[in-house]
Design an enzyme around this catalytic site. Sequence first.
Site, PDB file in Angstrom:
ATOM      1  N   PHE A   9      22.726 108.145  50.038  1.00  0.00           N
ATOM      2  CA  PHE A   9      23.778 108.551  48.467  1.00  0.00           C
ATOM      3  C   PHE A   9      23.753 107.559  47.341  1.00  0.00           C
ATOM      4  O   PHE A   9      23.660 106.900  47.667  1.00  0.00           O
ATOM      5  CB  PHE A   9      25.033 109.178  48.451  1.00  0.00           C
ATOM      6  CG  PHE A   9      26.254 109.748  47.143  1.00  0.00           C
ATOM      7  CD1 PHE A   9      25.944 111.148  46.635  1.00  0.00           C
ATOM      8  CD2 PHE A   9      26.930 108.231  46.304  1.00  0.00           C
ATOM      9  CE1 PHE A   9      26.639 111.297  45.092  1.00  0.00           C
ATOM     10  CE2 PHE A   9      27.266 109.139  45.218  1.00  0.00           C
ATOM     11  CZ  PHE A   9      27.167 110.764  45.215  1.00  0.00           C
ATOM     12  N   HIS A  55      23.285 103.431  54.905  1.00  0.00           N
ATOM     13  CA  HIS A  55      23.103 105.465  55.143  1.00  0.00           C
ATOM     14  C   HIS A  55      24.350 105.927  53.959  1.00  0.00           C
ATOM     15  O   HIS A  55      25.237 105.174  53.818  1.00  0.00           O
ATOM     16  CB  HIS A  55      23.278 105.262  56.615  1.00  0.00           C
ATOM     17  CG  HIS A  55      23.462 106.020  57.003  1.00  0.00           C
ATOM     18  ND1 HIS A  55      25.444 107.252  57.233  1.00  0.00           N
ATOM     19  CD2 HIS A  55      23.464 107.537  57.395  1.00  0.00           C
ATOM     20  CE1 HIS A  55      25.194 108.249  57.767  1.00  0.00           C
ATOM     21  NE2 HIS A  55      24.110 108.769  57.886  1.00  0.00           N
ATOM     22  N   SER A  56      23.847 107.299  54.142  1.00  0.00           N
ATOM     23  CA  SER A  56      24.693 107.478  53.364  1.00  0.00           C
ATOM     24  C   SER A  56      25.539 106.796  51.538  1.00  0.00           C
ATOM     25  O   SER A  56      25.015 106.477  51.502  1.00  0.00           O
ATOM     26  CB  SER A  56      25.792 108.582  54.278  1.00  0.00           C
ATOM     27  OG  SER A  56      26.319 109.690  53.224  1.00  0.00           O
ATOM     28  N   PHE A  57      26.429 107.075  51.649  1.00  0.00           N
ATOM     29  CA  PHE A  57      27.062 106.761  50.627  1.00  0.00           C
ATOM     30  C   PHE A  57      27.403 105.160  50.837  1.00  0.00           C
ATOM     31  O   PHE A  57      27.424 104.471  49.960  1.00  0.00           O
ATOM     32  CB  PHE A  57      28.939 106.506  50.897  1.00  0.00           C
ATOM     33  CG  PHE A  57      29.763 106.418  49.715  1.00  0.00           C
ATOM     34  CD1 PHE A  57      30.044 106.993  48.406  1.00  0.00           C
ATOM     35  CD2 PHE A  57      30.042 104.685  49.404  1.00  0.00           C
ATOM     36  CE1 PHE A  57      30.217 106.721  47.432  1.00  0.00           C
ATOM     37  CE2 PHE A  57      31.371 104.805  48.225  1.00  0.00           C
ATOM     38  CZ  PHE A  57      31.509 105.290  47.161  1.00  0.00           C
TER      39      PHE A  57
END
Length: 239
Positions: A107, A80-82
């Site tokens: 990301f 998730h995300s970073f």
Amino acid sequence: MMHTPRTYVLIHGAWHGGWCWSRIAERLRSHGHRVCSPTLPGLGERRQEPADGIGLETFIRDVCDTLTREQLRDVILVGHSFGGLAVAGAADRLPERIRRLVFLDAFLLPPGVSAFDTLPADVVAKLEDRAADSSSLAPPRPDSLGLTDPADIAYVQARLTPHPIGTYREPLRLAHPLGNGLPVTYLRCVQPLFPGVSEAYRWARETYGDLWSWAQLACGHEGMIDAPERVAGALLAVD
């Protein structure tokens, strides 16, 4: 309906910890699946680890260590995300242990590029200045991540921890193309869209197109908190 048992490894994003997956993990386990949601170095319950020694490679090695230490194979590895960067790095090194990669509003970066390379120089300078004493980036407000329910905001606010700045300085180093030839699904959270991953999503979509699977989720960036049923359903649906 019970599914054939699978193994999910869930990797959180910046400022978070393994705690953010608890609502997802509960639902996946109720279907008979194995779930691991480790906390990355310097975050969550590991926040006492010195931030000045932690970079993106530290995150990647930690995910790889989880896969090998727990003797995990045929894994659905979710970032998730970073956390998408840590997952991408782990896939580069241990593809034989992974069944599919899932990037959840993740990301992503081209190899050789750092998170700071994607930001204006004046923004990087301000972040570096703020992190001078702690080697960490202070957590954002939960509402800036798309959360609106007061209970969810309070839950997340109490648990976010500073994030090691070295992970933003260090470029993503890969020996193979991103994804390393594994099946990849990118789940984009669209209600509302989160600006912090928009450029990464655009780049990945243009670069990998039909090589990856793409889907949209009617939830915000923190869907594992405020839309766990929807996100768990999407994870159960990947092949």
